[in-house]
Design a protein around this motif. Structure first.
Motif, PDB file in Angstrom:
ATOM      1  N   SER A  22      -9.753 -23.431 -23.234  1.00 34.84           N
ATOM      2  CA  SER A  22      -9.449 -23.612 -21.815  1.00 34.84           C
ATOM      3  C   SER A  22      -8.004 -23.994 -21.561  1.00 34.84           C
ATOM      4  CB  SER A  22     -10.367 -24.684 -21.218  1.00 34.84           C
ATOM      5  OG  SER A  22     -11.713 -24.331 -21.372  1.00 34.84           O
ATOM      6  N   GLY A  23      -7.237 -24.304 -22.598  1.00 35.68           N
ATOM      7  CA  GLY A  23      -5.840 -24.682 -22.427  1.00 35.68           C
ATOM      8  C   GLY A  23      -5.634 -26.175 -22.567  1.00 35.68           C
ATOM      9  N   GLY A  24      -4.499 -26.518 -23.123  1.00 34.82           N
ATOM     10  CA  GLY A  24      -4.193 -27.935 -23.300  1.00 34.82           C
ATOM     11  C   GLY A  24      -4.762 -28.524 -24.577  1.00 34.82           C
ATOM     12  N   GLU A  25      -5.138 -27.641 -25.534  1.00 35.03           N
ATOM     13  CA  GLU A  25      -5.681 -28.164 -26.789  1.00 35.03           C
ATOM     14  C   GLU A  25      -4.594 -28.908 -27.556  1.00 35.03           C
ATOM     15  OE1 GLU A  25      -7.690 -24.119 -26.087  1.00 35.03           O
ATOM     16  OE2 GLU A  25      -5.681 -24.969 -25.940  1.00 35.03           O
ATOM     17  N   MET A  26      -5.029 -29.837 -28.355  1.00 37.96           N
ATOM     18  CA  MET A  26      -4.126 -30.576 -29.242  1.00 37.96           C
ATOM     19  C   MET A  26      -4.299 -30.004 -30.643  1.00 37.96           C
ATOM     20  SD  MET A  26      -4.883 -34.393 -27.688  1.00 37.96           S
ATOM     21  CE  MET A  26      -3.713 -35.244 -28.717  1.00 37.96           C
ATOM     22  N   PHE A  27      -3.319 -29.208 -31.077  1.00 38.89           N
ATOM     23  CA  PHE A  27      -3.371 -28.583 -32.395  1.00 38.89           C
ATOM     24  C   PHE A  27      -2.811 -29.546 -33.444  1.00 38.89           C
ATOM     25  CE2 PHE A  27      -3.255 -25.069 -29.383  1.00 38.89           C
ATOM     26  CZ  PHE A  27      -4.344 -24.326 -29.809  1.00 38.89           C
ATOM     27  N   ALA A  28      -3.155 -29.284 -34.715  1.00 39.19           N
ATOM     28  CA  ALA A  28      -2.747 -30.172 -35.823  1.00 39.19           C
ATOM     29  C   ALA A  28      -3.130 -31.604 -35.515  1.00 39.19           C
ATOM     30  CB  ALA A  28      -1.252 -30.051 -36.098  1.00 39.19           C
ATOM     31  N   GLY A  58     -16.294 -34.964 -25.167  1.00 35.01           N
ATOM     32  CA  GLY A  58     -15.528 -35.764 -26.095  1.00 35.01           C
ATOM     33  C   GLY A  58     -16.089 -35.719 -27.499  1.00 35.01           C
ATOM     34  N   PRO A  59     -15.363 -36.300 -28.458  1.00 35.45           N
ATOM     35  CA  PRO A  59     -15.832 -36.309 -29.852  1.00 35.45           C
ATOM     36  C   PRO A  59     -17.043 -37.215 -30.019  1.00 35.45           C
ATOM     37  CG  PRO A  59     -13.817 -37.600 -29.621  1.00 35.45           C
ATOM     38  CD  PRO A  59     -14.038 -36.939 -28.303  1.00 35.45           C
ATOM     39  N   HIS A  60     -18.120 -36.654 -30.551  1.00 38.07           N
ATOM     40  CA  HIS A  60     -19.357 -37.378 -30.814  1.00 38.07           C
ATOM     41  C   HIS A  60     -19.800 -37.059 -32.242  1.00 38.07           C
ATOM     42  CE1 HIS A  60     -19.323 -37.697 -26.447  1.00 38.07           C
ATOM     43  NE2 HIS A  60     -20.354 -38.530 -26.493  1.00 38.07           N
ATOM     44  N   PRO A  61     -20.642 -37.882 -32.822  1.00 41.95           N
ATOM     45  CA  PRO A  61     -21.168 -37.555 -34.157  1.00 41.95           C
ATOM     46  C   PRO A  61     -21.882 -36.210 -34.136  1.00 41.95           C
ATOM     47  CG  PRO A  61     -21.637 -39.838 -33.609  1.00 41.95           C
ATOM     48  CD  PRO A  61     -21.089 -39.212 -32.368  1.00 41.95           C
ATOM     49  N   SER A  81      -9.341 -31.455 -29.317  1.00 40.67           N
ATOM     50  CA  SER A  81      -8.676 -31.028 -30.544  1.00 40.67           C
ATOM     51  C   SER A  81      -9.061 -29.589 -30.863  1.00 40.67           C
ATOM     52  CB  SER A  81      -9.058 -31.946 -31.705  1.00 40.67           C
ATOM     53  OG  SER A  81      -8.641 -31.407 -32.931  1.00 40.67           O
ATOM     54  N   GLY A  82      -8.049 -28.732 -31.002  1.00 42.41           N
ATOM     55  CA  GLY A  82      -8.340 -27.349 -31.356  1.00 42.41           C
ATOM     56  C   GLY A  82      -8.947 -27.220 -32.733  1.00 42.41           C
ATOM     57  N   THR A  83      -8.489 -28.024 -33.683  1.00 43.10           N
ATOM     58  CA  THR A  83      -9.043 -27.976 -35.039  1.00 43.10           C
ATOM     59  C   THR A  83     -10.495 -28.423 -35.051  1.00 43.10           C
ATOM     60  OG1 THR A  83      -6.845 -28.449 -35.916  1.00 43.10           O
ATOM     61  CG2 THR A  83      -8.716 -28.793 -37.392  1.00 43.10           C
ATOM     62  N   THR A  96     -22.338 -23.987 -27.494  1.00 43.35           N
ATOM     63  CA  THR A  96     -21.095 -23.507 -26.904  1.00 43.35           C
ATOM     64  C   THR A  96     -20.042 -24.596 -27.014  1.00 43.35           C
ATOM     65  OG1 THR A  96     -22.303 -22.121 -25.337  1.00 43.35           O
ATOM     66  CG2 THR A  96     -20.016 -22.634 -24.810  1.00 43.35           C
ATOM     67  N   VAL A  97     -18.887 -24.227 -27.558  1.00 41.88           N
ATOM     68  CA  VAL A  97     -17.801 -25.188 -27.742  1.00 41.88           C
ATOM     69  C   VAL A  97     -16.640 -24.781 -26.859  1.00 41.88           C
ATOM     70  CG1 VAL A  97     -16.221 -26.256 -29.401  1.00 41.88           C
ATOM     71  CG2 VAL A  97     -18.525 -25.613 -30.122  1.00 41.88           C
ATOM     72  N   ARG A  98     -16.107 -25.749 -26.119  1.00 39.18           N
ATOM     73  CA  ARG A  98     -14.942 -25.517 -25.274  1.00 39.18           C
ATOM     74  C   ARG A  98     -13.853 -26.504 -25.681  1.00 39.18           C
ATOM     75  NH1 ARG A  98     -17.551 -24.757 -19.166  1.00 39.18           N
ATOM     76  NH2 ARG A  98     -18.880 -22.977 -19.712  1.00 39.18           N
ATOM     77  N   SER A  99     -12.672 -25.966 -25.932  1.00 34.59           N
ATOM     78  CA  SER A  99     -11.564 -26.813 -26.354  1.00 34.59           C
ATOM     79  C   SER A  99     -10.510 -26.845 -25.266  1.00 34.59           C
ATOM     80  CB  SER A  99     -10.962 -26.292 -27.662  1.00 34.59           C
ATOM     81  OG  SER A  99     -10.380 -25.018 -27.468  1.00 34.59           O
ATOM     82  N   GLY A 100      -9.860 -28.007 -25.150  1.00 36.07           N
ATOM     83  CA  GLY A 100      -8.798 -28.161 -24.159  1.00 36.07           C
ATOM     84  C   GLY A 100      -8.885 -29.500 -23.475  1.00 36.07           C
ATOM     85  N   THR A 101      -7.917 -29.734 -22.613  1.00 42.23           N
ATOM     86  CA  THR A 101      -7.929 -30.971 -21.851  1.00 42.23           C
ATOM     87  C   THR A 101      -9.059 -30.944 -20.833  1.00 42.23           C
ATOM     88  OG1 THR A 101      -6.610 -32.431 -20.473  1.00 42.23           O
ATOM     89  CG2 THR A 101      -6.275 -30.069 -20.177  1.00 42.23           C
TER      90      THR A 101
END
Length: 566
Positions: A22-28, A58-61, A81-83, A96-101
């Motif tokens: 979706s844009g705004g991912e944090m790579f590395a 957000g990040p969850h187990p 996080s893009g990674t 379904t996974v969506r990456s970005g801010t």
């Protein structure tokens, strides 16, 4: 030099059809997910279900997300996080996974269940606009469909886990520690008020302990802040155990158990809670459980609800119930009375030796003289309450597979109390230089029994076995723990949660002991000098008398008397 393969010729991975950028991912960049929490997993999986659409923000187990998908829910996982997003898409092809801010994620379709138990701190991305806490809450509330539910965990910046934290440089050392300034709301009341302003009705709120990422105890309803609740003594015990498990071996400013215990007695546990768990819904939500218990807890035996009538198991543990001669049990007895350890600490502070003897004698009589089985054999003094009918076990997690001698049970309990007196810098009627073994011998003597060295060693070994089973210590860890327990002296720091305050107290005790020894050495030296001076003066007087005629006559008379006797 060896030839390196051309990156252009390297095989490419299969495209990820379940990943949307979706844009705004944090790579590395990688956000370390929170620890597994059986308590949160149980609540969230119960709210999910077949055919329900679930948004995990957000990040969850990964275990929580997999459990929701295994239950038949249609899961969408949002990660900044893009990674992490690529790894999640490969590991969970059915979601379904969506990456970005979070501000750029399309949430117009709405969801039956929105899960944000990681909080608001890691929804913003460094590559996009920094949304305020109100904007994040508005977007989460807007993602809830009519008759939908929001499950949100919000971090308490005034919580005990922040107050006692001692980890310099953590925010610069770990990627996952970075977050934008989203501290608001600053209380549970502000949180529920703002959700109400965004169109959500709060159904249940809990104060989470010890940390919001992995809570072990949830307190809500009328029990929260009620100092007259019969659950208070049990809550003090179970919260102490939860903080011991969470902060064992971690650097802290001070022991968080003391802070939480004082707050609990004052009815202010909501203020120092690790976070607040809010279950809110749109008006008329049909998917919410009809009623949730006031107190929920999780331990090695699983997840259970606690009321005035005792515990109700909600999700039993799947692991083995017997470990190295110890059997897992669950004892929860909310009774009206006082905790035996708290009473003994008060008596020690008041130097009430008579009251100490009465309490210890009552405990010894309750144990009896025969072999002891059941939870009573391994219960600490902090786990025992004294009621009008006598002592009873408030909480227990282990019992011995075979009965233990009553003497070993008594020695272990009193020795452990002596260790807490010594390492905690607690005032007591005996010299501050007394070691834990000396104090244990005094306390056992108050029960009318003697303490042998082999009994003390057996008690220490039993404690090492209990801690090894509780915290999963390996062989080397148990040996180090055994040596630490056997060497507890007045200058020793706590062996479980060593805070800076306790370390400073231990240093003061070491200095006091050293100054006490120096003062004794100076006093002994002065006494020796004084006696030497007296002996020198007496010798001078004798020599003076011997040189005179009177002294010579006395010496001759003495010799004549000895010769006559012979």
């Amino acid at each position: 030099m060896p030839n390196r393969p051309d990156p252009a010729e390297a095989p490419t991975a299969a495209p990820l059809t379940n990943l949307t950028r979706s844009g705004g991912e944090m790579f590395a960049w990688s956000d370390r997910p929170g620890r597994d929490s059986p308590l949160l997993d149980h609540l969230i999986v119960e709210l999910g279900g077949p055919g329900r659409s679930v948004l995990v923000a957000g990040p969850h187990p990964a275990g929580l997300v997999a459990a929701l998908a295994a239950g038949g829910a249609d899961v969408t996982w949002v990660l900044r996080s893009g990674t992490d997003a690529e790894a999640a898409a490969r590991a969970h092809p059915t979601i379904t996974v969506r990456s970005g801010t979070f501000g750029k994620i399309d949430l117009t379709s709405g969801y039956d269940l929105v899960v944000a138990v990681d909080g608001l701190q890691r929804l913003n991305s460094a590559e996009g606009d920094q949304l305020s806490a109100d904007d994040l809450l508005r977007r989460l509330a807007g993602a809830v469909r009519p008759d939908g539910t929001l499950v949100l965990m919000h971090d308490n910046q005034l919580g005990a886990h922040h107050t006692v934290r001692l980890d310099p440089g953590a925010r610069f050392r770990d990627d996952a520690a970075w977050s934008a300034a989203t501290a608001d709301p600053a209380s549970r009341a502000q949180l529920t008020s703002r959700l109400a302003g965004f169109g959500l009705t709060t159904a249940t709120t809990y104060a989470a302990f010890p940390e919001p990422s992995a809570p072990a105890v949830l307190i809500g309803g009328e029990t929260l802040g009620d100092v007259a609740s019969p659950l208070r003594p049990w809550l003090e015990t179970v919260l102490a155990q939860a903080y011991t498990t969470a902060f064992r071996g971690r650097p802290v400013l001070a022991d968080p158990r003391e802070l939480v215990s004082r707050a609990l007695r004052a009815g202010a546990e909501d203020t120092v809670a690790g976070g607040w768990l809010v279950i809110a819904s749109t008006p008329g939500a049909a998917g919410l459980p009809p009623a949730l218990p006031d107190v929920l807890a999780a331990d090695v035996n699983g997840v259970y609800a606690v009321g005035a009538d005792g515990p109700v198991t909600l999700s039993p543990a799947a692991s083995s119930r017997e470990v190295e001669g110890l059997r897992r049990v669950r004892v929860v007895r909310p009774v009206a009375g006082y905790r035996l350890e708290a009473r003994l600490l008060e008596l020690c502070a008041a130097a009430d030796v008579r009251g100490l003897r009465q309490e210890i004698t009552g405990y010894e009589s309750w144990l009896g003289t025969g072999p002891i089985s059941g939870p009573e054999a391994l219960a600490d003094l902090s786990d025992i309450a004294v009621t009008g009918d006598g002592p009873t076990v408030l909480s227990a997690r282990w019992e011995p597979a075979t009965a233990l001698p009553a003497q070993i049970v008594l020695v272990r309990a009193l020795w452990q109390f002596a260790v807490r007196l010594t390492t905690g810098g607690r005032p007591h009627p005996w010299p501050i230089t007394a070691s834990a073994a000396d104090l244990a011998a005094i306390l056992v003597g108050m029960a009318g029994r003697s303490l042998a060295d082999e009994e003390l060693r057996a008690a220490v070994d039993l404690q090492v076995t209990i801690d090894g089973a509780e915290f999963g210590l390996d062989r080397a860890g148990r040996q180090a723990h055994r040596l630490a327990l056997r060497s507890v002296q007045p200058g020793s720091a706590p062996v479980d949660v060593a805070g800076y305050h306790q370390l400073a107290e231990a240093l003061w005790r070491q200095r006091y002991q050293a100054s006490h020894l120096l003062a004794m050495m100076e006093w002994t030296e002065r006494i020796i000098q004084s006696r030497d001076a007296q002996l020198s003066r007496m010798d001078w007087e004798l020599q003076l008398l011997r040189r005179g005629w009177g002294g010579r006559g006395l010496m001759l008379a003495k010799r004549a008397y000895k010769m006559v006797r012979k």
